[in-house]
Scaffold this motif. Structure first.
Motif, PDB file in Angstrom:
ATOM      1  N   TYR A  58     -24.926 -53.712 -58.914  1.00  0.00           N
ATOM      2  CA  TYR A  58     -25.965 -54.034 -59.879  1.00  0.00           C
ATOM      3  C   TYR A  58     -26.006 -52.905 -60.904  1.00  0.00           C
ATOM      4  O   TYR A  58     -25.995 -51.729 -60.545  1.00  0.00           O
ATOM      5  CB  TYR A  58     -27.331 -54.151 -59.192  1.00  0.00           C
ATOM      6  CG  TYR A  58     -27.383 -55.228 -58.135  1.00  0.00           C
ATOM      7  CD1 TYR A  58     -27.783 -56.521 -58.443  1.00  0.00           C
ATOM      8  CD2 TYR A  58     -27.028 -54.943 -56.805  1.00  0.00           C
ATOM      9  CE1 TYR A  58     -27.825 -57.513 -57.469  1.00  0.00           C
ATOM     10  CE2 TYR A  58     -27.061 -55.921 -55.835  1.00  0.00           C
ATOM     11  CZ  TYR A  58     -27.463 -57.206 -56.168  1.00  0.00           C
ATOM     12  OH  TYR A  58     -27.500 -58.174 -55.200  1.00  0.00           O
ATOM     13  N   GLN A  68     -24.977 -58.427 -62.366  1.00  0.00           N
ATOM     14  CA  GLN A  68     -24.516 -58.407 -60.984  1.00  0.00           C
ATOM     15  C   GLN A  68     -22.995 -58.599 -60.985  1.00  0.00           C
ATOM     16  O   GLN A  68     -22.475 -59.468 -61.679  1.00  0.00           O
ATOM     17  CB  GLN A  68     -25.184 -59.531 -60.197  1.00  0.00           C
ATOM     18  CG  GLN A  68     -24.748 -59.629 -58.741  1.00  0.00           C
ATOM     19  CD  GLN A  68     -25.304 -60.886 -58.079  1.00  0.00           C
ATOM     20  OE1 GLN A  68     -24.823 -61.987 -58.336  1.00  0.00           O
ATOM     21  NE2 GLN A  68     -26.328 -60.714 -57.248  1.00  0.00           N
ATOM     22  N   GLN A 102     -32.981 -64.253 -53.301  1.00  0.00           N
ATOM     23  CA  GLN A 102     -33.045 -64.127 -54.761  1.00  0.00           C
ATOM     24  C   GLN A 102     -34.400 -64.555 -55.334  1.00  0.00           C
ATOM     25  O   GLN A 102     -34.500 -64.924 -56.515  1.00  0.00           O
ATOM     26  CB  GLN A 102     -31.912 -64.908 -55.428  1.00  0.00           C
ATOM     27  CG  GLN A 102     -30.534 -64.498 -54.962  1.00  0.00           C
ATOM     28  CD  GLN A 102     -30.258 -63.006 -55.180  1.00  0.00           C
ATOM     29  OE1 GLN A 102     -30.331 -62.515 -56.284  1.00  0.00           O
ATOM     30  NE2 GLN A 102     -29.947 -62.296 -54.106  1.00  0.00           N
ATOM     31  N   TRP A 130     -28.358 -61.137 -63.596  1.00  0.00           N
ATOM     32  CA  TRP A 130     -29.128 -61.209 -62.345  1.00  0.00           C
ATOM     33  C   TRP A 130     -30.628 -61.163 -62.590  1.00  0.00           C
ATOM     34  O   TRP A 130     -31.390 -61.927 -62.024  1.00  0.00           O
ATOM     35  CB  TRP A 130     -28.694 -60.056 -61.443  1.00  0.00           C
ATOM     36  CG  TRP A 130     -29.343 -60.021 -60.096  1.00  0.00           C
ATOM     37  CD1 TRP A 130     -29.170 -60.925 -59.085  1.00  0.00           C
ATOM     38  CD2 TRP A 130     -30.252 -59.043 -59.603  1.00  0.00           C
ATOM     39  NE1 TRP A 130     -29.918 -60.567 -57.975  1.00  0.00           N
ATOM     40  CE2 TRP A 130     -30.590 -59.391 -58.284  1.00  0.00           C
ATOM     41  CE3 TRP A 130     -30.813 -57.889 -60.143  1.00  0.00           C
ATOM     42  CZ2 TRP A 130     -31.460 -58.641 -57.495  1.00  0.00           C
ATOM     43  CZ3 TRP A 130     -31.667 -57.133 -59.375  1.00  0.00           C
ATOM     44  CH2 TRP A 130     -31.988 -57.509 -58.062  1.00  0.00           C
TER      45      TRP A 130
END
Length: 361
Positions: free
Chosen positions: A75, A86, A133, A95
């Motif tokens: 990241y 990402q 996520q 991301w």
């Protein structure tokens, strides 16, 4: 128990303008270059020498802070776009970004459940992203968070705020931050957890500080290369530092250690007859209240000085020190025993000499 720098290693690398630095897999270091838009993995040997440089990310927009999660995903903060990219399996994707409320991403941390925390310095928020996520705002109570570190034993997230130079803890979502150390004298730059130590850099004061959680203050460890803001944990007691891009080295690999201080003997003692003998005793007492400070200049140890510790009644305070480092929050038994044996022999010799002189008179 002061914390000192035990060892230093200057890393020779082709990277001259590091933007962010982080610990990577298998003892490697990840370094971003905002000018080139890349992430480079540095592989190190047992002597902390760079043996290989591999580009693991490219075409990034002003990459800053970087992080590698426990599953090997990279990241990286693209600071010019308020975005976090990402990189997984060599594939780049967005991301977390401005649509989520991210402004000036500045730091990462991972908890023991695999969730990732992201500091948003531009609006004072801390984001939490779980393994599924799911994105949520963990806290909105900061001004300019620039450093994160997670303590799995305590279940606490540590946050370093640049606006007031203080270190805070958060235990759960929407909890009011608790100040546990501060303020840094200059300007907060970065935060790293090394063993059980929490180390912060001060980019204005050009120094490295350890958080003393008992006295709720920061205590200086060493002066550093100017602008060394980015920090990365490397092993249980190692720390990697990114320089300010002066084109000399990538940074430093340093070792931290704690040293025990013998407690002073406050019992009344006979005055020595010889002034020179008294100065010897005073010098010995002073040496038990001193600690080393290393000052760096352009990636090399440039100066070694000794600074006398404070003599205030409440000092020395306990420092948060890792287990197995050779000392604890109490004075080292061997150091204390040796100190009192020295005092006993020293003043015993004075008394014996005085008796002999009186007998002769």
């Amino acid at each position: 128990n002061p914390v000192v720098l035990k060892d230093t290693k200057a890393l020779q690398s082709s990277l001259k303008t590091p933007g962010g630095i982080a610990a990577g897999a298998k003892g490697s270091l990840l370094v971003t270059d905002p000018d080139k838009g890349t992430i480079t993995r540095l592989e190190l040997d047992g002597q902390q020498k760079v043996t290989k440089e591999t580009e693991v990310g490219k075409d990034l927009k002003s990459p800053g802070a970087v992080f590698e999660s426990s599953d090997g995903t990279l990241y990286v903060a693209e600071t010019s776009d308020n975005n976090i990219a990402q990189i997984k399996g060599g594939t780049k994707s967005n991301w977390l970004g401005a649509p989520d409320g991210l402004v000036q991403p500045s730091a990462f941390a991972e908890d023991d459940k695999g969730s990732i925390y992201v500091a948003s310095a531009g609006n004072g928020k801390i984001f939490h992203v779980d393994k599924n996520q799911k994105v949520e705002v963990f806290s909105s109570d900061f001004q300019q968070p620039v450093g994160l570190a997670y303590n799995a034993k305590e279940g606490l997230l540590y946050v370093l705020d640049k606006a007031d130079g203080q270190l805070y803890t958060l235990a759960k979502k929407d909890e009011k931050p608790k100040s546990v150390a501060g303020s840094l004298p200059g300007e907060a730059g970065g935060l790293a957890k090394v063993g059980d130590w929490l180390i912060a850099s001060d980019t204005k004061d050009n120094a490295l500080y350890v958080a003393d959680l008992k006295s709720k203050t920061f205590k200086i460890v060493a002066g550093l290369l100017k602008g060394a803001a980015a920090l990365a944990t490397l092993g249980k007691d190692g720390l990697a530092l990114a320089t300010d891009g002066q084109g000399i080295v990538l940074g430093q690999i340093i070792k931290l250690a704690c040293v025990a201080e013998a407690e002073p003997n406050n019992e009344p003692q006979d005055e020595p007859d010889n002034p020179s003998d008294a100065s010897v005793a005073e010098k010995q007492a002073d040496e038990n209240m001193q600690f080393e400070k290393l000052v760096f200049d352009r990636g090399q140890v440039n100066e070694r000085t000794i600074e006398t510790g404070t003599t205030q009644e409440e000092e020395p305070e306990e420092l948060l020190a890792p287990k197995g480092c050779g000392c604890n929050t109490e004075s080292s038994p061997m150091a204390t025993l040796g100190f009192f044996l020295f005092l006993g022999l020293f003043f015993g010799a004075f008394r014996l000499r005085r008796r002999r002189r009186l007998s002769l008179e």
